[in-house]
Design a protein around this motif. Structure first.
Motif, PDB file in Angstrom:
ATOM      1  N   ILE A   1       1.047  -1.273  -0.218  1.00 34.74           N
ATOM      2  CA  ILE A   1       0.568  -0.268   0.110  1.00 34.74           C
ATOM      3  C   ILE A   1       0.934   1.060   0.031  1.00 34.74           C
ATOM      4  O   ILE A   1       1.937   1.182   1.073  1.00 34.74           O
ATOM      5  CB  ILE A   1      -1.170   0.003   1.531  1.00 34.74           C
ATOM      6  N   MET A   2       0.845   2.013  -0.859  1.00 26.44           N
ATOM      7  CA  MET A   2       1.480   3.353  -0.794  1.00 26.44           C
ATOM      8  C   MET A   2       0.630   3.823  -0.319  1.00 26.44           C
ATOM      9  O   MET A   2      -0.440   4.366  -0.590  1.00 26.44           O
ATOM     10  CB  MET A   2       1.548   3.972  -2.176  1.00 26.44           C
ATOM     11  N   LEU A   3       1.605   5.437   0.714  1.00 25.68           N
ATOM     12  CA  LEU A   3       1.113   5.838   1.037  1.00 25.68           C
ATOM     13  C   LEU A   3       1.181   7.399   1.021  1.00 25.68           C
ATOM     14  O   LEU A   3       2.120   7.660  -0.273  1.00 25.68           O
ATOM     15  CB  LEU A   3       1.115   5.944   2.471  1.00 25.68           C
ATOM     16  N   SER A   4      -0.077   8.551   0.715  1.00 23.47           N
ATOM     17  CA  SER A   4       0.478   9.610   0.086  1.00 23.47           C
ATOM     18  C   SER A   4       1.167  11.055   1.551  1.00 23.47           C
ATOM     19  O   SER A   4       1.941  11.793   0.804  1.00 23.47           O
ATOM     20  CB  SER A   4      -1.189  10.371  -0.123  1.00 23.47           C
ATOM     21  N   GLY A   5       1.582   9.781   2.583  1.00 22.78           N
ATOM     22  CA  GLY A   5       1.636  11.833   3.227  1.00 22.78           C
ATOM     23  C   GLY A   5       2.108  10.646   4.832  1.00 22.78           C
ATOM     24  O   GLY A   5       1.998   9.310   4.630  1.00 22.78           O
ATOM     25  N   ARG A   6       2.175  10.777   5.722  1.00 24.81           N
ATOM     26  CA  ARG A   6       2.745  10.192   7.162  1.00 24.81           C
ATOM     27  C   ARG A   6       0.930  10.022   7.672  1.00 24.81           C
ATOM     28  O   ARG A   6       0.314  10.829   7.924  1.00 24.81           O
ATOM     29  CB  ARG A   6       3.030  11.836   7.920  1.00 24.81           C
ATOM     30  N   PRO A   7       1.214   8.531   8.456  1.00 26.33           N
ATOM     31  CA  PRO A   7      -0.095   7.854   8.409  1.00 26.33           C
ATOM     32  C   PRO A   7      -0.227   8.829  10.122  1.00 26.33           C
ATOM     33  O   PRO A   7       0.823   9.098  10.912  1.00 26.33           O
ATOM     34  CB  PRO A   7      -0.032   6.322   8.662  1.00 26.33           C
ATOM     35  N   ASP A   8      -1.224   8.752  10.032  1.00 31.91           N
ATOM     36  CA  ASP A   8      -2.247   9.307  11.754  1.00 31.91           C
ATOM     37  C   ASP A   8      -1.909   8.618  12.328  1.00 31.91           C
ATOM     38  O   ASP A   8      -1.951   8.895  13.833  1.00 31.91           O
ATOM     39  CB  ASP A   8      -3.353   9.528  11.603  1.00 31.91           C
ATOM     40  N   TRP A   9      -1.541   7.067  12.255  1.00 36.93           N
ATOM     41  CA  TRP A   9      -0.982   6.230  13.441  1.00 36.93           C
ATOM     42  C   TRP A   9       0.552   6.424  13.617  1.00 36.93           C
ATOM     43  O   TRP A   9       0.888   5.414  14.664  1.00 36.93           O
ATOM     44  CB  TRP A   9      -1.309   5.108  13.276  1.00 36.93           C
ATOM     45  N   LEU A  10       1.213   5.917  12.554  1.00 35.73           N
ATOM     46  CA  LEU A  10       2.941   7.403  13.334  1.00 35.73           C
ATOM     47  C   LEU A  10       3.279   7.960  14.115  1.00 35.73           C
ATOM     48  O   LEU A  10       2.774   9.004  13.827  1.00 35.73           O
ATOM     49  CB  LEU A  10       3.498   7.152  11.272  1.00 35.73           C
ATOM     50  N   PRO A  11       3.935   7.703  15.186  1.00 33.79           N
ATOM     51  CA  PRO A  11       3.842   9.152  16.310  1.00 33.79           C
ATOM     52  C   PRO A  11       4.438   9.590  15.584  1.00 33.79           C
ATOM     53  O   PRO A  11       5.664   9.762  15.391  1.00 33.79           O
ATOM     54  CB  PRO A  11       4.499   8.294  17.643  1.00 33.79           C
ATOM     55  N   LYS A  12       4.725  11.060  16.611  1.00 35.47           N
ATOM     56  CA  LYS A  12       5.512  12.024  15.774  1.00 35.47           C
ATOM     57  C   LYS A  12       6.509  11.741  16.385  1.00 35.47           C
ATOM     58  O   LYS A  12       7.582  11.471  17.929  1.00 35.47           O
ATOM     59  CB  LYS A  12       5.175  13.453  16.492  1.00 35.47           C
ATOM     60  N   GLY A  13       7.859  12.254  16.051  1.00 37.02           N
ATOM     61  CA  GLY A  13       9.583  12.384  17.230  1.00 37.02           C
ATOM     62  C   GLY A  13       9.845  10.898  16.712  1.00 37.02           C
ATOM     63  O   GLY A  13       9.580   9.818  15.360  1.00 37.02           O
ATOM     64  N   ALA A  14      10.968  10.717  17.455  1.00 39.81           N
ATOM     65  CA  ALA A  14      11.903   9.631  17.410  1.00 39.81           C
ATOM     66  C   ALA A  14      12.225   8.595  18.478  1.00 39.81           C
ATOM     67  O   ALA A  14      10.945   8.960  19.632  1.00 39.81           O
ATOM     68  CB  ALA A  14      13.497   9.659  17.845  1.00 39.81           C
ATOM     69  N   GLY A  15      11.842   7.430  18.455  1.00 44.00           N
ATOM     70  CA  GLY A  15      11.247   6.849  19.388  1.00 44.00           C
ATOM     71  C   GLY A  15      11.391   4.480  19.072  1.00 44.00           C
ATOM     72  O   GLY A  15      11.853   5.081  17.977  1.00 44.00           O
ATOM     73  N   LYS A  16      11.416   4.151  19.895  1.00 43.47           N
ATOM     74  CA  LYS A  16      11.234   2.399  20.338  1.00 43.47           C
ATOM     75  C   LYS A  16      10.276   2.140  20.231  1.00 43.47           C
ATOM     76  O   LYS A  16       9.470   2.614  21.508  1.00 43.47           O
ATOM     77  CB  LYS A  16      12.140   2.008  20.342  1.00 43.47           C
ATOM     78  N   ALA A  17       9.349   1.076  20.372  1.00 44.87           N
ATOM     79  CA  ALA A  17       8.287   0.530  20.696  1.00 44.87           C
ATOM     80  C   ALA A  17       8.416  -1.331  20.420  1.00 44.87           C
ATOM     81  O   ALA A  17       9.230  -1.721  19.276  1.00 44.87           O
ATOM     82  CB  ALA A  17       7.190   0.815  19.611  1.00 44.87           C
ATOM     83  N   SER A  18       8.588  -2.187  21.438  1.00 45.86           N
ATOM     84  CA  SER A  18       7.523  -2.879  20.763  1.00 45.86           C
ATOM     85  C   SER A  18       6.391  -4.282  21.580  1.00 45.86           C
ATOM     86  O   SER A  18       5.507  -3.171  22.691  1.00 45.86           O
ATOM     87  CB  SER A  18       8.803  -3.920  22.557  1.00 45.86           C
ATOM     88  N   TYR A  19       6.241  -4.494  20.553  1.00 47.05           N
ATOM     89  CA  TYR A  19       4.532  -5.217  20.780  1.00 47.05           C
ATOM     90  C   TYR A  19       4.591  -6.677  19.803  1.00 47.05           C
ATOM     91  O   TYR A  19       5.451  -7.304  19.131  1.00 47.05           O
ATOM     92  CB  TYR A  19       3.942  -4.505  19.856  1.00 47.05           C
ATOM     93  N   PHE A  20       3.615  -7.856  20.283  1.00 49.59           N
ATOM     94  CA  PHE A  20       3.366  -8.950  20.054  1.00 49.59           C
ATOM     95  C   PHE A  20       2.646  -8.566  18.990  1.00 49.59           C
ATOM     96  O   PHE A  20       1.304  -7.891  18.562  1.00 49.59           O
ATOM     97  CB  PHE A  20       2.695  -9.754  21.437  1.00 49.59           C
TER      98      PHE A  20
END
Length: 129
Positions: free
Chosen positions: A50-69
């Motif tokens: 899926i090609m996105l036309s801009g920054r998706p609303d689910w992507l957090p702002k700034g830098a960071g790390k996350a872990s999830y199952f």
């Protein structure tokens, strides 16, 4: 009489449509694996990019790390994401994870029984420049 017959037909079509709705399918127990083992069970279906036309609303702002199952059912459908942690705290939330698009997978050659899996994913967004 015609209205009654029409009502019965519409009700029958509606009930058949509701029963056709599929939920997750789990053939056997879900196996918890490491992300390095995922390709032994499931391969990402890259035919549905899926090609996105801009920054998706689910992507957090700034830098960071996350872990999830993530849990992948026996059809290769990602059925859930479960947040483990986020650095900095609150950078990503369960609400943002729930907004992320669900991925589809194909069984690997060694996963003929389509074993469902739960796998820990670690991701990182870095600042550019």
């Amino acid at each position: 009489m015609d209205k009654f017959i029409l009502l019965v037909i519409l009700l029958t079509v509606w009930l058949v449509g509701c029963s056709a709705t599929k939920g997750p399918t789990f053939i056997g127990e879900t196996v918890e694996i490491d992300s390095s083992e995922l390709s032994q069970y499931w391969k990402y279906d890259s035919s549905k990019v899926i090609m996105l036309s801009g920054r998706p609303d689910w992507l957090p702002k700034g830098a960071g790390k996350a872990s999830y199952f993530i849990t992948i059912d026996s059809n290769g459908t990602e059925v859930s994401k479960e947040l483990i942690n986020s650095i900095p705290d609150g950078w990503i939330t369960q609400k943002l994870l729930d907004k992320m698009p669900k991925q589809q997978y194909k069984p690997s050659e060694t996963n003929l029984n389509k074993i469902p899996v739960k796998v820990k994913i670690s991701s990182e967004v870095k600042r550019m420049g």
